[in-house]
Design a protein around this motif. Structure first.
Motif, PDB file in Angstrom:
ATOM      1  N   LEU A  44      -5.029  -3.577 -13.941  1.00 37.08           N
ATOM      2  CA  LEU A  44      -3.953  -4.124 -13.122  1.00 37.08           C
ATOM      3  C   LEU A  44      -3.483  -5.424 -13.730  1.00 37.08           C
ATOM      4  CD1 LEU A  44      -5.391  -6.262 -10.482  1.00 37.08           C
ATOM      5  CD2 LEU A  44      -6.638  -4.144 -10.710  1.00 37.08           C
ATOM      6  N   GLU A  48      -0.768  -9.208 -10.075  1.00 35.29           N
ATOM      7  CA  GLU A  48      -1.197  -8.428  -8.914  1.00 35.29           C
ATOM      8  C   GLU A  48      -2.443  -9.038  -8.266  1.00 35.29           C
ATOM      9  OE1 GLU A  48      -2.308  -3.702  -8.153  1.00 35.29           O
ATOM     10  OE2 GLU A  48      -1.481  -4.341 -10.083  1.00 35.29           O
ATOM     11  N   THR A  51      -1.537 -12.487  -6.734  1.00 37.07           N
ATOM     12  CA  THR A  51      -0.847 -12.338  -5.447  1.00 37.07           C
ATOM     13  C   THR A  51      -1.851 -12.073  -4.338  1.00 37.07           C
ATOM     14  OG1 THR A  51       1.172 -11.546  -6.483  1.00 37.07           O
ATOM     15  CG2 THR A  51       0.866 -10.984  -4.156  1.00 37.07           C
ATOM     16  N   GLU A  57      -2.528 -10.263   0.311  1.00 41.30           N
ATOM     17  CA  GLU A  57      -1.809  -8.980   0.297  1.00 41.30           C
ATOM     18  C   GLU A  57      -2.341  -8.098  -0.834  1.00 41.30           C
ATOM     19  OE1 GLU A  57       2.665  -7.478  -0.750  1.00 41.30           O
ATOM     20  OE2 GLU A  57       2.432  -9.399   0.283  1.00 41.30           O
ATOM     21  N   SER A  59      -2.294  -4.848  -3.230  1.00 40.69           N
ATOM     22  CA  SER A  59      -1.437  -3.802  -3.780  1.00 40.69           C
ATOM     23  C   SER A  59      -2.109  -2.465  -3.473  1.00 40.69           C
ATOM     24  CB  SER A  59      -1.280  -3.985  -5.286  1.00 40.69           C
ATOM     25  OG  SER A  59      -2.525  -3.771  -5.923  1.00 40.69           O
ATOM     26  N   ARG A  60      -1.363  -1.399  -3.611  1.00 44.99           N
ATOM     27  CA  ARG A  60      -1.905  -0.077  -3.308  1.00 44.99           C
ATOM     28  C   ARG A  60      -3.108   0.243  -4.198  1.00 44.99           C
ATOM     29  NH1 ARG A  60      -1.446   4.338  -5.458  1.00 44.99           N
ATOM     30  NH2 ARG A  60      -0.929   6.427  -4.898  1.00 44.99           N
ATOM     31  N   SER A  61      -2.975  -0.018  -5.508  1.00 48.27           N
ATOM     32  CA  SER A  61      -4.070   0.307  -6.434  1.00 48.27           C
ATOM     33  C   SER A  61      -5.293  -0.578  -6.186  1.00 48.27           C
ATOM     34  CB  SER A  61      -3.606   0.176  -7.885  1.00 48.27           C
ATOM     35  OG  SER A  61      -3.253  -1.155  -8.179  1.00 48.27           O
TER      36      SER A  61
END
Length: 178
Positions: A44, A48, A51, A57, A59-61
Motif C-alpha cells: 500500500l 494510505e 491517512t 480512516e 482504506s478498503r485494503s
C-alpha cells in the motif's frame, strides 16, 4: 587579484552544483509499504497508511488486511502515531555507537529495506530526519522518512518497535541526566 578570482570561482561552482543537486534530484522517501502480518503481505502507499494514522480512516485494503490479521486498528494507529521525544543531536551520537547499532538492529526487525541490506543506515537516516523536524519521533514519521522507495513493515511487531523507541528515549534521558 588572481587569487580572489579563483576563490570566487570555487564558491560559485559549489553554489551552482548544490542548487543543481537540490533542484534536479527528488527527495528520497518511502512511497510504498509492504505490510506483513504472518503469511499476509499487502502493498500500500505511504499516503494510505499516513491517512489512517492521522485520521483513523481505513482504506478498503487496509481494513481487509487488518481484519484478516486480527489486528485492532486503534492499537495499530496508536503505535504509529504516539510521539517519543528525542534530542536529535544526542540521538545522532547514540545511533553511531555500539548501543545504537543494537537498537537499530532491533527496530530493523520490524521496519526494513526490502533487500534487508543497509537496514541500519536507512533506519538511522529515517530516525535522525524524523527527530530533526520537531524533536520527536513516531513510527509513521520513520516510515515516511525512510530513504528507500519501498519499506517493509512487520505489522505483528509494531508494538515491539514502539517499545524500542520508548527504551531509546529513556536511555537518552538517563544519559542526559548523568
Amino acid at each position: 587579484m588572481h587569487f580572489n578570482f579563483l576563490g570566487l570561482r570555487r564558491i560559485l561552482v559549489l553554489v551552482g552544483t548544490t542548487c543543481l543537486l537540490f533542484l534536479s534530484t527528488p527527495a528520497f522517501a518511502a512511497e510504498q509499504i509492504v505490510l506483513k502480518y504472518g503469511v499476509f503481505r499487502e502493498s500500500l502507499s505511504v499516503e494510505e497508511l499516513s491517512t489512517f494514522a492521522q485520521t483513523g480512516e481505513l482504506s478498503r485494503s487496509l481494513r481487509v488486511n487488518l481484519a484478516l490479521a486480527r489486528q485492532d486498528p486503534k492499537a495499530i494507529r496508536q503505535y504509529l502515531t504516539e510521539p517519543v521525544k528525542i534530542n536529535p543531536v544526542f540521538l545522532d551520537r547514540v545511533l553511531n555507537s555500539q548501543i545504537g547499532n543494537i537498537i537499530l538492529d532491533k527496530i530493523s526487525q520490524v521496519i526494513s529495506t526490502p533487500s534487508r541490506r543497509a537496514d541500519r543506515q536507512a533506519l538511522r537516516a529515517a530516525l535522525i530526519l524524523s527527530a530533526s523536524q520537531d524533536g520527536q519521533v513516531s513510527l509513521i514519521e520513520i516510515i515516511k522518512n525512510y530513504p528507500t522507495n519501498e519499506v517493509e513493515v512487520d505489522g505483528d511487531r509494531l508494538e515491539s518497535a514502539y517499545r524500542q523507541l520508548r527504551r531509546l528515549q529513556t536511555s537518552l534521558q538517563d544519559l542526559l541526566n548523568f
